[in-house]
Design an enzyme around this catalytic site. Structure first.
Site, short mmCIF file in Angstrom:
data_model
loop_
_atom_site.label_atom_id
_atom_site.label_comp_id
_atom_site.label_asym_id
_atom_site.label_seq_id
_atom_site.Cartn_x
_atom_site.Cartn_y
_atom_site.Cartn_z
N LYS A 171 0.84 -1.20 0.00
CA LYS A 171 0.00 0.00 0.00
C LYS A 171 0.88 1.25 0.00
CE LYS A 171 -3.51 2.44 2.74
NZ LYS A 171 -2.75 3.70 2.93
N SER A 193 -1.84 5.04 -3.84
CA SER A 193 -2.37 5.94 -2.81
C SER A 193 -1.35 6.99 -2.43
CB SER A 193 -2.74 5.11 -1.57
OG SER A 193 -3.12 5.93 -0.48
N HIS A 195 -2.07 8.39 0.66
CA HIS A 195 -2.40 8.35 2.09
C HIS A 195 -3.00 9.68 2.56
CE1 HIS A 195 -1.50 5.87 5.81
NE2 HIS A 195 -2.11 6.92 6.29
N ARG A 250 -12.68 8.32 3.65
CA ARG A 250 -13.33 9.23 4.58
C ARG A 250 -14.79 9.50 4.22
NH1 ARG A 250 -8.15 9.58 5.10
NH2 ARG A 250 -7.19 10.38 7.00
#
Length: 298
Positions: A171, A193, A195, A250
């Site tokens: 990741k 990603s 992050h 989120r």
């Protein structure tokens, strides 16, 4: 007068999503199927849960938020991810029955990395991986809740991959260079990603996806993506640009906080419905058929 730097990668990511439009292809189109397959298992949709950590009990409910969204993932048959936690909490995640990939932090304590990965395998995790985009902090190596992180070399990652029978996910990939290294090491998947914008001016994951897809052509490495995935149209754009699955993040928090397991399930169903609608309206009846031919850019 003060000057504020506009360096938020989350803003760039949102702007990039909003720059992509669709053309309609309605004649001969039909209702799309969202069924997809990862590592030999079938899932209801190419939508993934995020690798969240440190979520407690909302409104004094019995389960932590981590457990709640894992139950929802089980009920909706989506691939589940979880992040930094000790083994006792991971056991509770596994007890939900969700097919879960455990993302372990790049701890300086090498023994702890190996222990958490081995524990995950021992109790039936679907996969394991490492969160390489949390290595560095402003003062050198990052410190997360008192735990010091460490840089990861090819040899270190190779040891983790060689020590498990589970699919290994790296990741935090945000370059062709790292994607190629992951494939060379034998990783079964990468998660593209930034992050949630840890690196200022980080490129939107969707911007680099096509180059990563091309670089990994001919391998069996799955490409997942997160950051800014909030609706079905976002998932479609990610798939069209080279991803095999997209993780919400989120955007899932508010419905989870308000309504727990049911809130997450309703949210996932909403994402799925819009994804199916966009696929049907652009002429793609199966997830694996989606490409970038129906995309236009502002």
């Amino acid at each position: 007068m003060g000057y504020t730097r506009i360096d938020d990668a989350n803003v760039f990511t949102e702007q990039y999503f909003d720059s992509i439009m669709f053309e309609q292809r309605l004649i001969d189109s039909k209702v799309a199927s969202l069924e997809t397959e990862y590592f030999g298992e079938k899932f209801a949709m190419p939508v993934l849960t995020p690798a969240f950590s440190h979520i407690g009990n909302y409104h004094d409910r019995e389960l932590t938020g981590l457990e709640e969204y894992s139950v929802a993932a089980k009920n909706q048959n989506v691939l589940n991810f979880c992040g930094m936690m000790e083994n006792d909490l991971f056991k509770k995640i596994m007890d939900t029955g969700a097919k879960t990939i455990r993302i372990v932090k790049p701890y300086a304590d090498h023994a702890k990395v190996l222990d958490q990965m081995q524990y995950a395998e021992d109790i039936g995790a679907f996969g394991i991986g490492m969160d390489i985009d949390h290595i560095f902090g402003e003062n050198g190596y990052d410190v997360v809740i008192g735990e010091e992180m460490e840089g990861q070399t090819m040899d270190m990652l190779a040891e983790y991959i060689d020590n498990t029978k589970l699919p290994f996910v790296v990741k935090g990939v945000l370059s062709v260079q790292d994607a190629k290294k992951c494939a060379k090491l034998g990783a079964k998947a990468i998660l593209v990603s930034h992050h949630h914008g840890r690196l200022p001016y980080a490129i939107p994951p969707l911007m680099v996806l096509p180059k990563i897809k091309e670089a990994l052509r001919g391998t069996d490495v799955k490409i997942f993506v997160d950051c800014g995935i909030a609706r079905g149209a976002d998932v479609y754009k990610a798939l069209a640009l080279g991803a095999d699955g997209a993780a919400v993040g989120r955007s899932m928090m508010q419905p989870m906080e308000q309504n727990g397991i049911q809130g997450v399930e309703d949210f996932l169903q909403g994402v799925a419905k819009e994804l199916r609608f966009v696929m049907s309206c652009t002429g793609f009846s199966k997830v694996e058929e989606i490409d970038d031919s129906a995309l236009w850019y502002r």
